[in-house]
Design a protein around this motif. Structure first.
Motif, PDB file in Angstrom:
ATOM      1  N   UNK A 284       3.544   1.180  -8.537  1.00 38.62           N
ATOM      2  CA  UNK A 284       4.980   0.899  -8.685  1.00 38.62           C
ATOM      3  C   UNK A 284       5.813   2.152  -8.388  1.00 38.62           C
ATOM      4  N   UNK A 285       5.294   3.328  -8.789  1.00 38.74           N
ATOM      5  CA  UNK A 285       6.047   4.560  -8.596  1.00 38.74           C
ATOM      6  C   UNK A 285       5.829   5.217  -7.252  1.00 38.74           C
ATOM      7  N   UNK A 286       4.822   4.770  -6.506  1.00 37.77           N
ATOM      8  CA  UNK A 286       4.515   5.362  -5.205  1.00 37.77           C
ATOM      9  C   UNK A 286       5.107   4.580  -4.037  1.00 37.77           C
ATOM     10  N   UNK A 287       5.205   3.267  -4.193  1.00 38.22           N
ATOM     11  CA  UNK A 287       5.665   2.403  -3.103  1.00 38.22           C
ATOM     12  C   UNK A 287       7.017   1.812  -3.483  1.00 38.22           C
ATOM     13  N   UNK A 288       7.977   1.927  -2.603  1.00 39.46           N
ATOM     14  CA  UNK A 288       9.309   1.389  -2.866  1.00 39.46           C
ATOM     15  C   UNK A 288       9.230  -0.099  -3.173  1.00 39.46           C
ATOM     16  N   UNK A 289      10.048  -0.533  -4.126  1.00 36.71           N
ATOM     17  CA  UNK A 289       9.962  -1.907  -4.605  1.00 36.71           C
ATOM     18  C   UNK A 289      10.115  -2.924  -3.478  1.00 36.71           C
ATOM     19  N   UNK A 290      11.079  -2.714  -2.591  1.00 36.78           N
ATOM     20  CA  UNK A 290      11.305  -3.667  -1.493  1.00 36.78           C
ATOM     21  C   UNK A 290      10.080  -3.780  -0.595  1.00 36.78           C
ATOM     22  N   UNK A 291       9.384  -2.671  -0.385  1.00 37.26           N
ATOM     23  CA  UNK A 291       8.182  -2.686   0.442  1.00 37.26           C
ATOM     24  C   UNK A 291       7.005  -3.295  -0.316  1.00 37.26           C
ATOM     25  N   UNK A 292       6.931  -3.002  -1.608  1.00 38.68           N
ATOM     26  CA  UNK A 292       5.808  -3.480  -2.409  1.00 38.68           C
ATOM     27  C   UNK A 292       5.793  -4.998  -2.519  1.00 38.68           C
ATOM     28  N   UNK A 293       6.969  -5.605  -2.619  1.00 37.67           N
ATOM     29  CA  UNK A 293       7.067  -7.061  -2.740  1.00 37.67           C
ATOM     30  C   UNK A 293       6.406  -7.755  -1.558  1.00 37.67           C
ATOM     31  N   UNK A 294       6.516  -7.165  -0.361  1.00 43.02           N
ATOM     32  CA  UNK A 294       5.968  -7.785   0.851  1.00 43.02           C
ATOM     33  C   UNK A 294       4.635  -7.176   1.282  1.00 43.02           C
ATOM     34  N   UNK A 295       4.059  -6.313   0.457  1.00 42.16           N
ATOM     35  CA  UNK A 295       2.847  -5.605   0.856  1.00 42.16           C
ATOM     36  C   UNK A 295       1.615  -6.498   0.760  1.00 42.16           C
ATOM     37  N   UNK A 296       0.754  -6.405   1.774  1.00 44.64           N
ATOM     38  CA  UNK A 296      -0.536  -7.098   1.746  1.00 44.64           C
ATOM     39  C   UNK A 296      -1.653  -6.187   1.248  1.00 44.64           C
ATOM     40  N   UNK A 297      -1.358  -4.906   1.114  1.00 47.84           N
ATOM     41  CA  UNK A 297      -2.372  -3.936   0.675  1.00 47.84           C
ATOM     42  C   UNK A 297      -1.683  -2.834  -0.125  1.00 47.84           C
ATOM     43  N   UNK A 298      -1.252  -3.132  -1.352  1.00 45.90           N
ATOM     44  CA  UNK A 298      -0.460  -2.161  -2.117  1.00 45.90           C
ATOM     45  C   UNK A 298      -1.188  -0.850  -2.404  1.00 45.90           C
ATOM     46  N   UNK A 299      -2.494  -0.897  -2.667  1.00 42.95           N
ATOM     47  CA  UNK A 299      -3.222   0.334  -2.925  1.00 42.95           C
ATOM     48  C   UNK A 299      -3.355   1.171  -1.654  1.00 42.95           C
ATOM     49  N   UNK A 300      -3.460   0.517  -0.509  1.00 44.28           N
ATOM     50  CA  UNK A 300      -3.485   1.251   0.760  1.00 44.28           C
ATOM     51  C   UNK A 300      -2.158   1.970   0.981  1.00 44.28           C
ATOM     52  N   UNK A 301      -1.070   1.274   0.698  1.00 45.09           N
ATOM     53  CA  UNK A 301       0.250   1.901   0.836  1.00 45.09           C
ATOM     54  C   UNK A 301       0.392   3.071  -0.132  1.00 45.09           C
ATOM     55  N   UNK A 302      -0.181   2.927  -1.335  1.00 43.14           N
ATOM     56  CA  UNK A 302      -0.105   4.001  -2.324  1.00 43.14           C
ATOM     57  C   UNK A 302      -0.897   5.224  -1.871  1.00 43.14           C
ATOM     58  N   UNK A 303      -2.088   5.013  -1.322  1.00 42.92           N
ATOM     59  CA  UNK A 303      -2.909   6.122  -0.835  1.00 42.92           C
ATOM     60  C   UNK A 303      -2.203   6.836   0.310  1.00 42.92           C
TER      61      UNK A 303
END
Length: 480
Positions: A284-303
């Motif tokens: 939640x703190x690494x990926x912007x909320x607007x991007x996270x809502x549509x993310x198919x791989x949230x942990x990948x985006x966080x890494x």
């Protein structure tokens, strides 16, 4: 079952336990257990699980592949979902503590089946075993199908045949570890748990150093009331803690089960809860909320946000694949343990009694075969209707053993029998049991109307199986 025991034995106090006075089938079972111990001592492939392996079994079965999508799944509701996670964690811990108390009272293989049968009789025990077994093998098929999606990120699978072969391989490799014996099941479980826990913990804890509160988004983002958003996000998160009963189901294979099963259940649940909560907060703190809502791989985006570059997808795919293989290894064992316990009492076909190197190998073979057939159907039938329906069914049937187990604990406490109730702990145990029962009801309600409808029909189908097996059992008893 006719058994006479002392109050100390039933409260699970090993220091004050007196010898059992056994009659009927209990004496036969204890004789069988002594023979099993002799074989276990002679067989290098068989080894009872200690506390670390039992804890890894709980953690590995709770944490499958869902953790890698959870942050994106609940992001549309806002950070209120973190509150929902906290509430659910309290319910899961209450359930874990109840299973620990039940395992101290009766540390036999079968867990929820054993408790339900002892409290309410054969039919309730059968329903618990039937629903748990079905949940296990259908879930294994679903896990394998999901794991193939992550494998495809690492090794592109160009055809349906290659995808199917990969899914079947992912099911049969853990089955082979089970066939090899409990020693190898434990080794695989420890390795898989470490390999997935360490990198996930790196993201969960390391991500806090890159945390940006501006990414969190609103507390309630769905336009609902706070209570409505809390309930909606909780419904998605409810099944994150399935697997808390894992050590109790395999209690017969755990060293000093009255001591180690309760500890493993609570420690495994706490470790999984910490990873869930910290991981979700970090993402939640690494990926912007607007991007996270549509993310198919949230942990990948966080890494990628932590370290830069675009290698997060491959790293997370590796973690997810290891996580799912570990879950398949553990659930394959559990899928055979409950039918074994029920078959021992004549409530499942006798074929499930075949056991080798500490593992009910016939149960493993039947389970992995059914899961494989369902997987083949999923990829070849051209329609996911039956597969999706069965997965939907398991979201409800998974809760049936929980409801019956917590009800059994309430029954034992409310009965007032000295061999069931430790007076000094009565209030605490009663509060935990009621909380765990409420959590189990919430699980059932959260599965949705369709899941409850399909699940109840599936349970009714089991009634026919019970009728046949019960008739055979009575006929055999009359012949004797």
């Amino acid at each position: 079952m006719s058994t006479a025991t002392t109050p100390q034995q039933r409260t699970g106090d090993p220091g004050n336990a007196a010898p059992h006075t056994d009659t009927g089938d209990t004496r036969d079972r204890h004789t069988e257990d002594r023979h099993t111990e002799d074989r276990r001592a002679e067989d290098p492939h068989t080894r009872r699980f200690g506390l670390p392996v039992a804890t890894a079994l709980v953690m590995g079965n709770i944490i499958g592949g869902g953790i890698f999508l959870l942050p994106a799944s609940v992001a549309p509701y806002g950070t209120v979902s973190l509150v929902a996670f906290g509430v659910l964690t309290l319910g899961a811990l209450a359930l874990a503590l109840v299973f620990g108390r039940l395992a101290r009272r009766d540390p036999r293989t079968g867990g929820p089946y054993v408790y339900a049968r002892e409290a309410f009789g054969d039919f309730a025990g059968f329903l618990s075993a039937w629903s748990y077994w079905a949940t296990a093998w259908v879930s294994n098929a679903a896990l394998a199908v999901a794991a193939v999606g992550y494998l495809d990120v690492l090794i592109p699978l160009e055809s349906t045949a290659a995808t199917l072969a990969a899914a079947l391989t992912l099911q049969w490799l853990p089955a082979l570890a089970n066939f090899a014996g409990t020693r190898y099941v434990g080794a695989v479980q420890i390795a898989a748990t470490v390999l997935k826990f360490v990198p996930l913990l790196l993201v969960a804890v390391g991500g806090l150093f890159f945390f940006d509160s501006a990414n969190l988004g609103p507390f309630e983002a769905s336009g609902r009331s706070t209570l409505g958003a809390l309930s909606a996000s909780a419904a998605i998160l409810l099944f994150s803690y399935l697997g808390v009963e894992s050590a109790a189901v395999s209690a017969g294979e755990v060293r000093d089960p009255r001591r180690n099963v309760p500890r493993a259940t609570v420690l495994g649940t706490l470790a999984a809860a910490a990873l869930y909560l910290l991981g979700t907060v970090s993402v939640f703190g690494l990926v912007a909320h607007d991007k996270l809502v549509d993310s198919d791989a949230p942990f990948s985006d966080a890494v990628d946000a932590m370290f830069g570059g675009a290698w997060g997808g491959a790293a997370v795919a590796c973690m997810a694949l290891v996580s799912m293989v570990g879950a398949l290894n553990g659930w394959t064992l559990l899928s055979a343990q409950t039918p074994y316990a029920a078959a021992r009492d004549g409530l499942f076909p006798k074929v499930f009694l075949r056991k080798r190197r500490g593992v009910p190998t016939a149960g493993v073979a039947v389970t992995v075969t059914l899961a494989s057939l369902l997987t083949v159907y999923n990829y070849t039938a051209g329609s996911g209707g039956v597969f999706e329906m069965l997965v939907l069914v398991t979201t409800f049937t998974a809760t049936v053993p929980y409801l019956l187990s917590t009800a059994a604990q309430i029954h034992f406490l409310a009965s007032g029998r000295g061999d069931r109730v430790h007076r000094g702990r009565l209030v605490r145990d009663a509060a935990l049991a009621v909380l765990a029962f409420g959590f189990s009801m919430w699980l059932a309600a959260g599965s949705g109307y369709a899941a409850v409808y399909q699940g109840v029909l599936f349970l009714f189908a089991g009634v026919l199986v019970y009728a046949v097996l019960s008739a055979r059992r009575k006929a055999a008893a009359t012949a004797e």
